[in-house]
Motif scaffolding. Sequence first.
Motif, mmCIF file in Angstrom:
data_model
loop_
_atom_site.group_PDB
_atom_site.id
_atom_site.type_symbol
_atom_site.label_atom_id
_atom_site.label_comp_id
_atom_site.label_asym_id
_atom_site.label_seq_id
_atom_site.Cartn_x
_atom_site.Cartn_y
_atom_site.Cartn_z
ATOM 1 N N ASP A 1 0.715 -1.232 0.021
ATOM 2 C CA ASP A 1 -0.096 -0.035 -0.232
ATOM 3 C C ASP A 1 0.846 1.127 0.041
ATOM 4 N N THR A 2 1.935 1.014 0.183
ATOM 5 C CA THR A 2 2.933 2.607 0.347
ATOM 6 C C THR A 2 3.653 2.689 -1.325
ATOM 7 N N ARG B 1 3.078 5.393 -2.415
ATOM 8 C CA ARG B 1 2.986 7.141 -1.958
ATOM 9 C C ARG B 1 5.541 6.989 -2.509
ATOM 10 N N ASP C 1 3.830 11.643 -0.945
ATOM 11 C CA ASP C 1 2.711 12.174 -0.496
ATOM 12 C C ASP C 1 1.497 13.046 -0.656
#
Length: 322
Positions: A122-123, A126, A131
């Motif tokens: 999920d990161t 980013r 972000d």
Amino acid sequence: MKQALFVKINQSNWEDYEKKLSSPAKLSSEELSKIYVHLTEDLAFAKAKYEQTELTRYLNQLALRAHNLIYKNKPEEKSRIWRFWVQEVPFEIYRSYPQLLFAFIIMSVGILIGFLSSVYDDTFVRLIMGDGYVDMTLENIRKGDPMAVYKSAPSDLMFLGITINNIKVSIMAFAMGIFFSIGTGYVLFQNGVMLGAFHHLFFAQGLFDSTILTIWLHGTLEISAIVIAGAAGLVMGNSLLFPDTYPRLHSLKVGARRGLKIVIGLFPFFIVAGFIESFITRNTEWSLAAKVVIIAVSAFIVISYLFLLPYYAYRKHATTTD
């Protein structure tokens, strides 16, 4: 290569060039320029390997004759720009099909890795998109306008910024080929990963179907042009890796000239893509039919420039050569 072998391989071509240069009225400007390019390439090789020989002097005289004819006919070139985009660039694309295939594969692998990495981490999106961009996009989705980013600036300023950025990316993809094609491969892969992560960002929010048409209004031309620019970089890089019988520096000059011609030929793609992204993509309320038509027209332009025009240019070149 021994001089005797070099002469044996190319003598028939030189005799043909000499015969044609003796009757310049029968030569088209395109054929004359091709003769000049071939002669200068052979002359450069001869100077590097057989300097101060009768062969070098002979090739120099032929090249000079071709040069003088080109200079003499230069004022009569009225359709040079048209031929550049309709014949010269497509013909270079035709010659660069192997590099174009590799560029497409590298970009596709990058897209797949970017998408799958976002699925399992999920990161990751980013890490790739930042972000700030991800948070802004998620906020726009919550407000019911996922494509609000395309409405965040005046159309004219957005057009200028996007077009300049896309041209910079294409030049970077080409220029990085100087690092033996590895640099170009990295640029293509990096852009592919970003594209894959970007698509998954909307896919994870259940918006893939509704946003894909909006994004690819401009993406059809933009992404295709970046892949072609990558192929141009591979052309230059491969000229360093595989110089054939020519000196490596001369091979690089030829590869760089071919690649740069392809990149310059892509500028209209980026201008039109920038216009679509700035003035059309923001109109998210447009009907599905309108979006499909724009994407279909863009796809036809890409197909024409990648396959139809190159085939036409190749046939014309083959006919002229015969």
